[in-house]
Structure formats: C-alpha cells, structure tokens
Scaffold this motif. Structure first.
Motif, short mmCIF file in Angstrom:
data_model
loop_
_atom_site.label_atom_id
_atom_site.label_comp_id
_atom_site.label_asym_id
_atom_site.label_seq_id
_atom_site.Cartn_x
_atom_site.Cartn_y
_atom_site.Cartn_z
N VAL A 325 0.86 -1.18 0.00
CA VAL A 325 0.00 0.00 0.00
C VAL A 325 0.90 1.23 0.00
CG1 VAL A 325 -1.84 1.22 1.22
CG2 VAL A 325 -1.62 -1.26 1.46
N ARG A 326 0.64 2.13 -0.92
CA ARG A 326 1.41 3.37 -0.90
C ARG A 326 0.58 4.44 -0.18
NH1 ARG A 326 3.15 6.28 -6.36
NH2 ARG A 326 0.96 6.86 -6.49
N THR A 327 1.20 5.14 0.75
CA THR A 327 0.46 6.20 1.43
C THR A 327 0.23 7.34 0.43
OG1 THR A 327 2.52 7.08 2.31
CG2 THR A 327 1.26 5.62 3.75
N LEU A 328 -0.69 8.21 0.80
CA LEU A 328 -1.19 9.26 -0.08
C LEU A 328 -0.10 9.98 -0.89
CD1 LEU A 328 -4.21 9.85 0.05
CD2 LEU A 328 -3.71 11.83 1.48
N ASP A 329 -0.18 9.86 -2.20
CA ASP A 329 0.76 10.61 -3.05
C ASP A 329 0.00 11.80 -3.64
OD1 ASP A 329 2.99 11.40 -4.44
OD2 ASP A 329 2.67 10.02 -6.11
N ALA A 330 -0.53 12.64 -2.74
CA ALA A 330 -1.30 13.80 -3.20
C ALA A 330 -0.34 14.88 -3.66
CB ALA A 330 -2.17 14.31 -2.06
#
Ligand code: PEP
Ligand code: MG
Length: 559
Positions: A325-330
């Motif tokens: 799972v990749r954390t938020l790449d906002a």
C-alpha cells in the motif's frame, strides 16, 4: 528506401498495415457578423438540433457497445446534452454570435473551469473539446470528426485520440495506434494497453508526412514508425510476434528466468475493482496500490473507519498475498482537496507525497491507522507492506519507518527522487523494502515533465542515467539485504524487465494486462543474459540506442 520516425513506444508489439488518419478536427470558427436580434432564437434552435443529432449518434454507438466503452460513450453523449453548456451557448448567441462561435466560447469557459479544478477533471477537457468539434462539424454539415469507417486492417494515426474514439475501437481492423501528441500515461496509451495493441505516442509533427493509405510498419517496443519497410521482413516480424503473443497467452507464472531465478511479478491497482481484475491475472499480489486515486474527488478527509473500508476492498482481492500500500501521493498532477497546497508555482517539485505529512503528520498517521485496521482483518499468511512516496532523505525514511513499525506495519519507501537512489546505502538500513517509481525517477533525473509530449524522448525509462540510478539502488539493497522492486511503467515493458532483473531488481509491479508479457519474456532468458543486457543498456549513449542494443542481444540469444 525505408524511413523511420521515432516516438515513444508505450505498448509493445508490431503491426504492418495501411495508415488511416482519424478524421481531422474542424477549423475553429471565427466571430463572424453579428446575428440579427430576431434570428437569435432560431440560431439557438439550429444549435440544439445539431447537439441532438450528435448526442443521438453517440447514444446509438453506446447501445451497441458494452462495459467501459458504453460508459465513455454515454458520458460523452451526456456532455453534449449538458444543460449548463447549452445555457452558456444560448447566452453567447443572445450576445449576437453565430452558433458555431457560441459553441467555442461556451466550451472554452468549461475547459477553463475543469482545468482549474485539476486532476481527473482536467483530463476530461479532451472530452469537452471532442464534443465541441462534433457539434461544430454538424452545424457546418461536415463529416463528424473522429474514427472513419475502416475496411480491412489499418494503423490508426491521430494528433491525439478522444475517449469517444477509442472506446469502440475494433481490434479486428485496428492493428496499432500512433499519435502525434500524448504521453505514456495519456488516454490513448491506457486504452491501447487494455486492448493490447501496439501503441506509440508523441511521434511529433513528422507523423503528418505520412498520408492515409501509406503502408507502415510500427514497432511499439522500439517506438518506431517506418515507411518503405521491406514487405517480406515486415510480415515476418508480424508473424514472429504472433508466436510470441501465443507464448504470452500460455504463460501461467510464477515468474522466473530460464535458469530458475525467481522474480516476483505483482500488479498495480487503484481500487478494489482493479484489484479484483488483477486477481484474475498471474499477479502474485499487489506491488503498488495508489491510495490517493480513491480520494481524488473527496472534499474532506475520510475518517479512519471509512478509509479502512476502502483499503479492505483491495485486501479482499488478495486475501493471502502480499499487498504493498502506498500512502497518499497527493499533490502535483494528483491534487486532493483536503491534503494539497493550492498555491504552488511548481507543484511537481513542491509539497507532494510524504512531504505533505511534514506539517501535517496526523494526516499520515490516520492513514497508517486505517491501513493497520484493515490489515488486522487479513489472514496470518497475508503480508501488508506500506511505502511512502517521494522519500528524498534517510531522515524521512527513518521517520516513516518508525511510524509504520509502531503500528505493526512493514515499512518501505519509493525510490523516485534521484537523491533517494544516490543515498540508497543510508536509506536502506531503516527499511524492509524499497520500490522504484521509474515514472517520477525519470522525470526528476532528466529534469523533464512526465506529462510533456515534447519531452517524451527524455522521459523514457530506458535513459541510461535512470538505469544507472536503478543499479545504484539495487547495490544498496543487496548490501543491506533489502529487496528492491520496480513499480513504474518501466516494469510493464518486457524487454526493459530483462534489464531491470539484470540490474538486480527482485520484483516487478505493472498493470495486470502487462504481467503475462513480462513473465513470458523473462522465462526465455537466463540471469546472466539479463546482466549482459543491463550492461549494454547502461553503457549506451541514449534511450533509443539502449533499446536497440538490448533487442540485438535478445535476438542473438534466440537465434
Ligand atoms: C512512479 O513515479 O513511477 C510511480 C509508480 O508513481 P506514480 O506514477 O503514481 O507517480
Ligand atoms: Mg511517482
């Protein structure tokens, strides 16, 4: 004599067929004389009738299509009938403009609105312009722009393709796609990948020198479009590729080289639906779950429980396997209203990915809590790995790893900032794994915007500079016993996959449609051959030369 144009190959495969240009967009109308006041109502009616005809045609095509194609056509028809757009056209006509010019003005207004919203909305501007062009052509009594009727086989050429054009492409006729504009992540590339037909984007203005019905040879892996190719050789190449395609169809996984060196092949997904599709492929798990894509339209941060539900849907598709799972790449091209700064001059180099959490750590820890909550429902065999995007320093890696470990999660980082690759030896000791994001690593190494069609020759993961950074990362990984994966688009290119394995990459994560092609290719080469291909690539002067050198080695092994 044969002559080649170079573009950016985004889907491998070869095709040999006559070129067919997608019917051109109409010339843009100019203001013209003012419409008399008493003729303005009938001018608006003329517009309404044209819009009705265009919407009707799209709906007819939608009725014959299904799945994604149907959705795209219905959505485009919906835009033609959009009340807000009609209102804007009416207003322009009331101001004295003719219907054609009124349509342009109304569309520009909506395009500006969509562009300022950014993200997914901005990508829909292609649809808006497509709708505008269809209605203008209808108002003028011209042929509707877009796909012509195709008899026999053809290679489709276009400046760029609108979603409504690509939605109903019939691969019994259309053997390849080539566009003047676009980039590896453009709509055309995504559709070609889904249809599994060779595709080249960003071929540039020279493409226009090729007329419809000229027979051309397209190599989607090399990114070349050749006129005047030797017919016998071209047909042989197509036949050889068919044999390869059959091998791909028969490949069952798990992936390993000819001499038994295992490489884990995983899928990239955006949500539960994509994860369920991936579960039907040979993917051994998920190598990149881009969590931010689930929240692009959210106006406020979802609660921990809501997030856990969303993540759980992806976990459910792979109940006993590895999911990264990749954390938020906002940020940058993926703005999220509750996370991103909106006043950055240069967002690709700005506060994106993990950097957002520097001033807002609780945003990250709430996401980690939600991932841990969803992961706690998984079986004991399942592995839940979590990685941060845009890690640039070992301090960031250490900070992120501690937050993960506190929650019993396996910490990792994406290597997509050149600094992270260069500092691999200091970053690795903090982590349990890394995954190389070649899309951004290429953009930042080459200082070239990944969305720019003009710079597609630089934003090519075959660039030896990028490959050298990957090699450096792999050395850092091996020295510290930390597995190194690749999850950018590079992992979807079977030829480049051999190079990546030769450089020391342990796992590859790609769109699920690309997995069998990569696995089947790796099965045909030994680890030593991969290493030889890697060496040839990193010592090449540029990306096209690296491709050609590696292709020549591979052909030599097979002959
Ligand atoms: C990458 O940069 O290669 C990557 C996988 O991340 P994204 O494409 O989502 O930026
Ligand atoms: Mg990235």
């Amino acid at each position: 004599m044969s002559k080649s144009i170079n573009g950016t190959g985004v889907v491998a495969g070869v095709a040999y067929a006559p070129a067919v240009w997608v019917r051109p967009r109409p010339d843009m109308p100019q203001p013209g004389a003012s419409i008399a006041e008493d003729a303005r109502d009938s001018e608006f009616e003329r517009f309404q009738q044209a819009a009705e005809v265009v919407a009707g045609r799209l709906q007819e095509r939608a009725a014959e299509a299904d799945g994604h194609a149907k959705e795209v056509l219905d959505a485009t028809a919906g835009m033609v009938k959009d009340r807000g757009w009609h209102k804007a056209v009416k207003k322009n006509i009331a101001g004295g403009h003719n219907a054609e010019y009124a349509v342009v003005g109304a569309t520009d207004k909506f395009v500006a609105m969509f562009e300022s919203a950014g993200g997914v909305m901005a990508e829909r501007t292609t649809d808006l312009r497509d709708v505008r062009d269809r209605v203008i052509a209808e108002l003028r009594g011209e042929e509707e722009p877009g796909l012509p009727h195709i008899d026999g086989e053809a290679i489709l050429l276009a400046d760029d393709l609108a979603p409504a054009d690509t939605a109903t492409l019939d691969t019994t006729h259309v053997k390849a796609l080539v566009t003047e504009l676009g980039g590896p992540t453009s709509h055309t590339a995504i559709i070609a990948r889904q249809l599994d037909i060779p595709c080249i984007v960003a071929a540039g203005k020279s493409l226009r020198e090729i007329d419809s019905s000229t027979v051309i040879f397209v190599d989607g892996a090399l990114g070349t479009i050749t006129t005047g190719a030797d017919e016998t050789e071209a047909r042989q190449a197509v036949a050889d590729y068919k044999v390869r395609a059959e091998k791909i169809a028969q490949w069952t996984g798990p992936a390993h080289t000819k001499d038994g060196h295992a490489i884990q092949v995983l899928a990239n997904v955006a949500d539960g639906n994509a994860a369920r599709l991936a579960a039907q492929s040979q993917a051994e798990g998920i190598g990149l779950y881009r969590t931010e894509l689930s929240f692009l339209s959210a106006n406020s941060e979802p609660s921990v429980d809501e997030q856990a539900k969303v993540y759980g849907k992806v976990f459910d598709a792979f109940p006993d396997s590895k999911v990264v799972v990749r954390t938020l790449d906002a940020g940058s091209d993926k703005p999220i209203s509750y996370a991103t700064l909106d006043d950055e001059e240069n967002p690709a180099l700005g506060v994106r990915g993990l950097r957002i959490a520097r001033d807002n750590e609780s945003l990250l820890t709430r996401q980690l809590d939600a991932i841990a909550q969803a992961a706690s429902q998984r079986s004991d065999d399942a592995q839940t790995w979590v990685m941060a995007p845009m890690v640039a320093t070992s301090t960031e890696a250490q900070w992120f790893a501690e937050l993960c470990r506190e929650r019993g999660l396996v910490p990792g980082a994406m290597v997509e900032v050149p600094a992270a690759a260069l500092m691999a030896d200091t970053i690795m000791p903090h982590l349990d794994f890394v995954s190389i994001g070649t899309n951004d690593l290429t953009q930042y190494t080459m200082a070239a915007d990944r969305l720019s069609p003009q710079l597609a020759y630089l934003t090519d993961p075959w660039q030896p500079a990028v490959l050298r950074l990957i090699q450096h990362t792999c050395i850092g990984g091996a020295d510290n016993n930390v597995p190194v994966g690749v999850c950018g688009e590079a992992a979807a290119d079977p030829l480049l996959a051999c190079v990546l394995v030769g450089l020391g990459v342990n796992s590859l994560s790609a769109a699920s449609t690309a997995i069998a092609g990569v696995g089947a290719q790796l099965a045909e080469v030994t680890l030593e051959q991969c290493q030889e291909m890697a060496e040839a690539a990193i010592y090449s002067p540029g990306a096209p030369e690296a491709r050609t050198a590696v292709r020549a080695l591979l052909d030599g092994y097979n002959s």
